[in-house]
Design a protein around this motif. Sequence first.
Motif, PDB file in Angstrom:
ATOM      1  N   GLN A  49       0.830  -1.199   0.000  1.00 27.08           N
ATOM      2  CA  GLN A  49       0.000   0.000   0.000  1.00 27.08           C
ATOM      3  C   GLN A  49       0.868   1.254   0.000  1.00 27.08           C
ATOM      4  O   GLN A  49       0.548   2.234  -0.677  1.00 27.08           O
ATOM      5  CB  GLN A  49      -0.919  -0.003   1.218  1.00 27.08           C
ATOM      6  CG  GLN A  49      -1.895   1.175   1.250  1.00 27.08           C
ATOM      7  CD  GLN A  49      -2.890   1.060   2.397  1.00 27.08           C
ATOM      8  OE1 GLN A  49      -3.195  -0.023   2.849  1.00 27.08           O
ATOM      9  NE2 GLN A  49      -3.384   2.187   2.868  1.00 27.08           N
ATOM     10  N   MET A  50       1.970   1.206   0.743  1.00 27.30           N
ATOM     11  CA  MET A  50       2.859   2.361   0.803  1.00 27.30           C
ATOM     12  C   MET A  50       3.511   2.618  -0.561  1.00 27.30           C
ATOM     13  O   MET A  50       3.591   3.760  -1.018  1.00 27.30           O
ATOM     14  CB  MET A  50       3.944   2.142   1.863  1.00 27.30           C
ATOM     15  CG  MET A  50       4.891   3.323   2.013  1.00 27.30           C
ATOM     16  SD  MET A  50       6.025   3.128   3.409  1.00 27.30           S
ATOM     17  CE  MET A  50       6.960   1.683   2.873  1.00 27.30           C
ATOM     18  N   VAL A  51       3.958   1.534  -1.232  1.00 26.71           N
ATOM     19  CA  VAL A  51       4.552   1.678  -2.556  1.00 26.71           C
ATOM     20  C   VAL A  51       3.530   2.241  -3.532  1.00 26.71           C
ATOM     21  O   VAL A  51       3.826   3.137  -4.331  1.00 26.71           O
ATOM     22  CB  VAL A  51       5.088   0.319  -3.062  1.00 26.71           C
ATOM     23  CG1 VAL A  51       5.536   0.436  -4.519  1.00 26.71           C
ATOM     24  CG2 VAL A  51       6.247  -0.152  -2.201  1.00 26.71           C
ATOM     25  N   SER A  52       2.302   1.714  -3.460  1.00 28.21           N
ATOM     26  CA  SER A  52       1.236   2.209  -4.331  1.00 28.21           C
ATOM     27  C   SER A  52       0.950   3.681  -4.068  1.00 28.21           C
ATOM     28  O   SER A  52       0.774   4.472  -5.003  1.00 28.21           O
ATOM     29  CB  SER A  52      -0.039   1.373  -4.118  1.00 28.21           C
ATOM     30  OG  SER A  52      -1.086   1.825  -4.941  1.00 28.21           O
ATOM     31  N   GLU A  73      -0.898   2.618 -13.809  1.00 25.99           N
ATOM     32  CA  GLU A  73      -1.100   1.180 -14.011  1.00 25.99           C
ATOM     33  C   GLU A  73      -0.242   0.373 -13.036  1.00 25.99           C
ATOM     34  O   GLU A  73      -0.683  -0.649 -12.503  1.00 25.99           O
ATOM     35  CB  GLU A  73      -0.768   0.804 -15.453  1.00 25.99           C
ATOM     36  CG  GLU A  73      -1.801   1.306 -16.454  1.00 25.99           C
ATOM     37  CD  GLU A  73      -1.395   1.039 -17.887  1.00 25.99           C
ATOM     38  OE1 GLU A  73      -0.466   0.225 -18.099  1.00 25.99           O
ATOM     39  OE2 GLU A  73      -1.993   1.635 -18.805  1.00 25.99           O
ATOM     40  N   GLY A  74       0.979   0.831 -12.809  1.00 23.10           N
ATOM     41  CA  GLY A  74       1.847   0.146 -11.847  1.00 23.10           C
ATOM     42  C   GLY A  74       1.270   0.187 -10.443  1.00 23.10           C
ATOM     43  O   GLY A  74       1.309  -0.807  -9.713  1.00 23.10           O
ATOM     44  N   ALA A  75       0.692   1.321 -10.083  1.00 20.34           N
ATOM     45  CA  ALA A  75       0.094   1.468  -8.750  1.00 20.34           C
ATOM     46  C   ALA A  75      -1.098   0.536  -8.569  1.00 20.34           C
ATOM     47  O   ALA A  75      -1.259  -0.091  -7.522  1.00 20.34           O
ATOM     48  CB  ALA A  75      -0.332   2.924  -8.524  1.00 20.34           C
ATOM     49  N   THR A  76      -1.949   0.422  -9.593  1.00 21.71           N
ATOM     50  CA  THR A  76      -3.117  -0.453  -9.468  1.00 21.71           C
ATOM     51  C   THR A  76      -2.704  -1.919  -9.435  1.00 21.71           C
ATOM     52  O   THR A  76      -3.352  -2.732  -8.771  1.00 21.71           O
ATOM     53  CB  THR A  76      -4.110  -0.225 -10.621  1.00 21.71           C
ATOM     54  OG1 THR A  76      -3.460  -0.457 -11.884  1.00 21.71           O
ATOM     55  CG2 THR A  76      -4.656   1.187 -10.596  1.00 21.71           C
ATOM     56  N   ARG A  77      -1.636  -2.287 -10.150  1.00 23.57           N
ATOM     57  CA  ARG A  77      -1.159  -3.677 -10.113  1.00 23.57           C
ATOM     58  C   ARG A  77      -0.680  -4.040  -8.709  1.00 23.57           C
ATOM     59  O   ARG A  77      -0.996  -5.108  -8.185  1.00 23.57           O
ATOM     60  CB  ARG A  77      -0.019  -3.860 -11.120  1.00 23.57           C
ATOM     61  CG  ARG A  77      -0.477  -3.921 -12.567  1.00 23.57           C
ATOM     62  CD  ARG A  77       0.680  -3.813 -13.534  1.00 23.57           C
ATOM     63  NE  ARG A  77       0.218  -3.877 -14.919  1.00 23.57           N
ATOM     64  CZ  ARG A  77       0.818  -3.270 -15.935  1.00 23.57           C
ATOM     65  NH1 ARG A  77       1.897  -2.534 -15.721  1.00 23.57           N
ATOM     66  NH2 ARG A  77       0.345  -3.393 -17.158  1.00 23.57           N
ATOM     67  N   ILE A  78       0.083  -3.153  -8.123  1.00 18.80           N
ATOM     68  CA  ILE A  78       0.588  -3.406  -6.771  1.00 18.80           C
ATOM     69  C   ILE A  78      -0.565  -3.459  -5.777  1.00 18.80           C
ATOM     70  O   ILE A  78      -0.605  -4.303  -4.881  1.00 18.80           O
ATOM     71  CB  ILE A  78       1.609  -2.318  -6.374  1.00 18.80           C
ATOM     72  CG1 ILE A  78       2.860  -2.431  -7.239  1.00 18.80           C
ATOM     73  CG2 ILE A  78       1.971  -2.433  -4.893  1.00 18.80           C
ATOM     74  CD1 ILE A  78       3.812  -1.269  -7.097  1.00 18.80           C
TER      75      ILE A  78
END
Length: 232
Positions: A49-52, A73-78
């Motif tokens: 969650q923090m990375v996102s 897109e990277g945030a939603t994948r994580i």
Amino acid sequence: FSIVLILLLLLLLFAYFKIKQINTLLKSNIQQKEVLLQEVNHRVKNNMQMVSNLLELQISHVKEENSKNALNEGATRIRALGFAHQKLYQNEKFQTIDTKEYLELIVSYVTRNVGCDTDLNFMSDYYIHIEKAQAIGFILNELITNSIKYAWKENDANKKISVSTAIDKDQIVFMYTDNGKGFPKGFDIKQATSLGFTLVCSFVDRQLEGTIETENNYGAHTLIKFNKNIGN
């Protein structure tokens, strides 16, 4: 005879208390491991969650549209992968999660700003191993993202996606449909060069050991089948 009987009773009492002591120790160890597993899942969820959140913060400072889309897109994948650990943390099972709750959470998150209708028909109370669940969740995230990007015109007022899971003999059947313009003519998902579809095929092949088919029928249809016992 009475002495022998007393000795036998003493031995039985000793054995009883010894077994009770061992059982107490085993229960304590199990509880400690359960607490540890719960804490691990909690930390994994928080880290993802923090990375996102960091990616989403970065998005607000990026002006170039392609870069912004890639970060989003990277945030939603994580986030999709992190939801699985969130579900593990919230229930008493430490290796399996309820697919219905997990997939509904992903659909709700990814479509939150899109304004499209959703028709969801997931199996109730069906628990699945986290690795398999994350694969399905990741695939669902990619399919919804692709629909949002390509299925409809910006001003379409009748956007809709339908997602379902069912059991057919010894297989899980996962069906995804949107009511958009469909896949391009001659589309073959296994030959697609986009990162999203490449990842989808990889998850189907490696994590699910299943099959994937796509077709156009008043929208884009994706059908995935895999053995229900894989990963359990």
